[in-house]
Design an enzyme around this catalytic site. Structure first.
Site, PDB file in Angstrom:
ATOM      1  N   ASP A  37       0.834  -1.200   0.000  1.00  0.00           N
ATOM      2  CA  ASP A  37       0.000   0.000   0.000  1.00  0.00           C
ATOM      3  C   ASP A  37       0.874   1.257   0.000  1.00  0.00           C
ATOM      4  O   ASP A  37       1.975   1.250   0.548  1.00  0.00           O
ATOM      5  CB  ASP A  37      -0.902  -0.038   1.245  1.00  0.00           C
ATOM      6  CG  ASP A  37      -2.097   0.888   1.116  1.00  0.00           C
ATOM      7  OD1 ASP A  37      -2.285   1.485   0.053  1.00  0.00           O
ATOM      8  OD2 ASP A  37      -2.843   1.004   2.112  1.00  0.00           O
ATOM      9  N   HIS A  54       2.626   3.223  -8.862  1.00  0.00           N
ATOM     10  CA  HIS A  54       2.458   1.783  -9.100  1.00  0.00           C
ATOM     11  C   HIS A  54       3.677   1.220  -9.842  1.00  0.00           C
ATOM     12  O   HIS A  54       4.125   0.116  -9.580  1.00  0.00           O
ATOM     13  CB  HIS A  54       1.189   1.509  -9.923  1.00  0.00           C
ATOM     14  CG  HIS A  54      -0.076   1.876  -9.193  1.00  0.00           C
ATOM     15  ND1 HIS A  54      -0.302   1.519  -7.889  1.00  0.00           N
ATOM     16  CD2 HIS A  54      -1.182   2.571  -9.586  1.00  0.00           C
ATOM     17  CE1 HIS A  54      -1.484   1.974  -7.503  1.00  0.00           C
ATOM     18  NE2 HIS A  54      -2.033   2.623  -8.511  1.00  0.00           N
ATOM     19  N   SER A  82      -7.282  -6.002  -5.677  1.00  0.00           N
ATOM     20  CA  SER A  82      -8.405  -6.618  -4.965  1.00  0.00           C
ATOM     21  C   SER A  82      -9.662  -6.557  -5.824  1.00  0.00           C
ATOM     22  O   SER A  82      -9.740  -5.784  -6.794  1.00  0.00           O
ATOM     23  CB  SER A  82      -8.651  -5.886  -3.646  1.00  0.00           C
ATOM     24  OG  SER A  82      -9.300  -4.662  -3.889  1.00  0.00           O
ATOM     25  N   THR A  83     -10.672  -7.342  -5.414  1.00  0.00           N
ATOM     26  CA  THR A  83     -11.947  -7.306  -6.154  1.00  0.00           C
ATOM     27  C   THR A  83     -12.599  -5.924  -6.012  1.00  0.00           C
ATOM     28  O   THR A  83     -13.492  -5.581  -6.781  1.00  0.00           O
ATOM     29  CB  THR A  83     -12.901  -8.406  -5.634  1.00  0.00           C
ATOM     30  OG1 THR A  83     -12.874  -8.406  -4.200  1.00  0.00           O
ATOM     31  CG2 THR A  83     -12.495  -9.781  -6.122  1.00  0.00           C
ATOM     32  N   LEU A 148      11.095 -20.588  -4.100  1.00  0.00           N
ATOM     33  CA  LEU A 148      10.038 -19.665  -3.662  1.00  0.00           C
ATOM     34  C   LEU A 148       8.803 -19.751  -4.554  1.00  0.00           C
ATOM     35  O   LEU A 148       8.921 -19.757  -5.788  1.00  0.00           O
ATOM     36  CB  LEU A 148      10.586 -18.228  -3.712  1.00  0.00           C
ATOM     37  CG  LEU A 148       9.570 -17.116  -3.419  1.00  0.00           C
ATOM     38  CD1 LEU A 148       9.222 -17.073  -1.929  1.00  0.00           C
ATOM     39  CD2 LEU A 148      10.109 -15.756  -3.862  1.00  0.00           C
TER      40      LEU A 148
HETATM   41  C1  FPP Z   1      -2.229   0.157  -3.205  1.00  0.00           C
HETATM   42  O1  FPP Z   1      -1.659   1.435  -3.171  1.00  0.00           O
HETATM   43  C2  FPP Z   1      -1.608  -0.590  -4.280  1.00  0.00           C
HETATM   44  C3  FPP Z   1      -2.287  -1.201  -5.286  1.00  0.00           C
HETATM   45  C4  FPP Z   1      -3.754  -1.240  -5.386  1.00  0.00           C
HETATM   46  C5  FPP Z   1      -1.558  -1.871  -6.385  1.00  0.00           C
HETATM   47  C6  FPP Z   1      -0.360  -2.629  -5.948  1.00  0.00           C
HETATM   48  C7  FPP Z   1       0.431  -2.993  -7.123  1.00  0.00           C
HETATM   49  C8  FPP Z   1       1.764  -2.956  -7.171  1.00  0.00           C
HETATM   50  C9  FPP Z   1       2.612  -2.590  -6.036  1.00  0.00           C
HETATM   51  C10 FPP Z   1       2.502  -3.346  -8.384  1.00  0.00           C
HETATM   52  C11 FPP Z   1       2.255  -4.785  -8.637  1.00  0.00           C
HETATM   53  C12 FPP Z   1       3.251  -5.362  -9.499  1.00  0.00           C
HETATM   54  C13 FPP Z   1       3.099  -6.521 -10.141  1.00  0.00           C
HETATM   55  C14 FPP Z   1       4.237  -7.081 -10.813  1.00  0.00           C
HETATM   56  C15 FPP Z   1       1.809  -7.215 -10.195  1.00  0.00           C
HETATM   57  P1  FPP Z   1      -2.602   2.686  -3.383  1.00  0.00           P
HETATM   58  O2  FPP Z   1      -2.675   2.986  -4.825  1.00  0.00           O
HETATM   59  O3  FPP Z   1      -3.943   2.441  -2.741  1.00  0.00           O
HETATM   60  O4  FPP Z   1      -1.830   3.788  -2.611  1.00  0.00           O
HETATM   61  P2  FPP Z   1      -2.466   5.015  -1.813  1.00  0.00           P
HETATM   62  O5  FPP Z   1      -3.241   4.422  -0.657  1.00  0.00           O
HETATM   63  O6  FPP Z   1      -1.278   5.781  -1.364  1.00  0.00           O
HETATM   64  O7  FPP Z   1      -3.332   5.771  -2.769  1.00  0.00           O
END
Ligand code: FPP
Length: 263
Positions: A37, A54, A82-83, A148
């Protein structure tokens, strides 16, 4: 293994690098689950669009996967989508759906080389075919690997997962093939998407949020939690080692007593 690990840490150029902590192979959590997050806030702090966060978060996935593999962790489950994340703007969702492809297009050879097995848990419906295809290829290319397990939670929601398990059990009861009195926890566990995996030993959530957000509600019953204010793009090898060091100090009792108190 550890020479490689130490070299990687020395090579790491992250701004927020933390000191190398001594982590022995004993008591390394077998299954680490992470709610990644804070990507949006990381980007906002730099006046960048959320998707830049991201993208940076994807680089953290790479670092943490390498370290988990080097440490001998058995399973690393990463909550990538997430969903509920479909509620985000389409542009952001589209970007997130491209990340597995980008990640795997550059990192898959190394995953193969490092004996990592790629897995995915989540609902396939709604996921774009290009995302599913990238995952399918990676799963296929790594299916015989024994190191892993890199388990992406993609379009995953824990309540739906539990409801589906309950529906399946109810159908068997209705069909007369299962007796209500004989239902055990295993009947639920073996119908979850984590079937065959150990339950998480350590859950990490970054960015200062202290909630589960519909993540592995059943599986986390006895998991140790580690919450950190560090935003996911800033999370690095030192951050993971710190979480593991702290985990090692925990006294896991599973509802019972330990040591002298148990006598
Ligand atoms: C939450 O942060 C993060 C996500 C919903 C996406 C997580 C995805 C990645 C870290 C990259 C994944 C990589 C691969 C290879 C699948 P947020 O956007 O809610 O952050 P905020 O709360 O600061 O807005």
């Amino acid at each position: 293994m550890f020479n490689k690990l130490i070299k990687r840490m020395a090579d790491s150029s992250s701004e927020n690098r933390q000191p190398l902590l001594s982590v022995s192979t004993e008591e390394i959590p077998a299954h680490i689950a992470i709610i990644m997050d804070g990507n949006g806030r990381w980007a906002k702090k730099r006046s960048l669009p959320r998707i830049a966060g991201h993208h940076e978060g994807m680089k953290t996935v790479r670092k943490i996967t390498r370290l988990a593999s080097d440490l001998g962790v058995s399973v690393l489950t990463l909550y990538a989508f997430s969903t509920e994340n479909w509620k985000r703007p389409k542009m952001e969702v589209d970007f997130l759906m491209r990340l597995p492809e980008e990640f795997l297009s550059t990192f898959l050879p190394e995953l193969i080389e490092e004996n990592v097995r790629v897995e995915m848990m989540g609902y396939h419906d709604n996921l774009p075919s290009h995302t599913l295809e990238a995952i399918r290829k990676a799963k296929e290319a790594t299916k015989n690997n024994t190191g892993l397990v890199l388990n992406f939670a993609l379009n995953y929601g824990s309540r739906s997962e539990i409801v589906d398990a309950v529906k399946d059990i109810a159908a068997q009861v209705a069909a007369g093939t299962l007796d209500v009195a004989s239902i055990t926890e295993d009947h639920i566990s073996e119908r979850l998407m984590t079937k065959g995996l150990p339950e998480p030993d350590l859950l990490i959530r970054t960015s200062g949020e202290v909630r589960l957000s519909n993540f592995m509600l059943w599986q986390l019953a006895y998991t140790e939690f580690w919450f950190t204010d560090t935003l996911w793009p800033d999370f690095n090898e030192g951050s993971l080692l710190e979480a593991i060091e702290n985990y090692k100090q925990r006294n896991r009792r599973y509802g019972g007593l330990k040591g002298e108190d148990a006598n």
